[in-house]
Design a protein around this motif. Structure first.
Motif: not given
Length: 373
Positions: A249-252, A260-263, A265-268
């Motif tokens: 949630r801190a990166r939304q 960010d596509s890398k983030v 991917e990790k969120a998924k």
């Protein structure tokens, strides 16, 4: 869009929570409320009251006039903390802003480390904050730690926005920025010279390289992870908020998307792991939780997704390693010392006994020879 609301039955809950609004709630007036401790000059007693602060301030150089006004009224907002001891709520947010004002205006702008700043300057900052807020747990240490970071960030802001872009414009660098007129010209000139030196250029380049290696930058405001955790507890009642949820949630952005596509991917991956844990397909155990599985092992002594100041042992409640107390260590040292002294004395006594025995034999032999003669 977010606002700070207070429900009718929130007397026992934390004040000044930040929660997302729906379409209808956007039309409601935001109410910022804090608990205050008011001290009377006559009775020297402390009581609690609740005051609403609906004032709004724009971005820019903050001077926190309402904090100064409350100090004159002898009203001190009570800073609240979450279960992990991190500050939350409106009072904590205002206190952090006030610490920033003090760090910028009272600490000299010098090319030194915080440890080299005179103690009386640090004491002035602590006394000013203590007069304006009921700090509570953490106290002086937490305030000065925050001041150190804000002073460092201030110097970084000046360097990035007011010095490095104008390295070829001596006129721009000849006086402090309009926003920070309180900076003395002598201090500004010395600071600019230090930032244009070869030594700083080398350090700046190294830090830039380190910065480039950071892959998953968060989008948190000054509320930090503690404020986000507090917000999610209000908007997701009854749901356990772990650090993997906080990290994601801190990166939304404000729309709930992750640019960010890398983030993303990790969120998924975090979503998939959380689902497997809920289904019993994956088991979490202590520090081997969902975020560790998604991002890899933690650096020793550090923990992602919870903010600064929280160690793995604090978060996961890991048992502390057995430590020998000072008294036990002292007793053991004395025991070893006594044993060594005893051995020395025994060796010396044995040596003395052998010497006396040899001397006795000599005397007996001498007496025998005398008797025979």
């Amino acid at each position: 869009m977010v606002s700070q609301q207070q429900t009718k039955d929130s007397g026992s809950k934390k004040l000044g929570m930040v929660a997302p609004q729906d379409k209808s709630s956007k039309e409601m007036k935001s109410s910022k409320k804090m608990k205050f401790a008011s001290s009377s000059a006559e009775t020297e007693q402390t009581s609690q009251t609740t005051i609403s602060d609906d004032s709004k301030t724009g971005r820019g150089m903050s001077t926190m006039p309402r904090v100064v006004k409350r100090k004159l009224q002898k009203l001190r907002p009570i800073v609240e903390y979450n279960k992990r001891g991190k500050g939350i709520g409106q009072a904590h947010s205002e206190m952090q802003s006030y610490i920033g004002v003090l760090a910028r205006s009272r600490v000299p702008l010098v090319d030194k480390k915080w440890s080299q700043i005179p103690k009386d300057v640090k004491e002035q900052i602590w006394e000013a904050v203590d007069m304006a807020f009921v700090v509570g747990q953490g106290g002086k240490k937490s305030v000065l730690t925050s001041a150190a970071k804000k002073w460092k960030d201030f110097k970084s802001t000046l360097t990035r926005h007011y010095i490095l872009p104008y390295t070829n414009d001596k006129e721009k660098l000849s006086h402090p920025p309009e926003t920070y007129k309180f900076i003395e010209k002598a201090q500004w000139d010395a600071f600019v010279a230090s930032r244009l030196s070869k030594d700083f250029e080398s350090v700046h380049s190294q830090h830039a390289q380190i910065r480039e290696k950071l892959e998953y930058n968060h989008r948190l405001s000054r509320k930090g992870y503690a404020g986000l955790d507090d917000q999610l507890e209000e908007t997701m009642p009854g749901v356990e908020i772990d650090r993997s949820t906080l990290w994601k949630r801190a990166r939304q952005d404000k729309h709930g998307n992750i640019p960010d596509s890398k983030v993303a991917e990790k969120a998924k991956l975090i979503d998939e792991l959380q689902k497997q844990v809920s289904e019993g397909k994956v088991r979490v155990d202590g520090s081997k939780d969902v975020l560790t599985m998604a991002l890899g092992p933690e650096h020793p002594g550090r923990l992602r997704g919870v903010g600064a100041g929280i160690s793995p042992r604090q978060y996961f409640n890991l048992p502390k390693p057995q430590r020998v107390s000072f008294d036990d260590r002292l007793k053991e040292s004395l025991r070893v010392l006594l044993l060594e002294e005893t051995k020395k004395m025994e060796a010396k006594a044995k040596e003395e006994a052998l010497r006396m025995e040899a001397r006795t034999k000599q005397l007996v032999e001498a007496e025998r020879e005398h008797f025979l003669s």
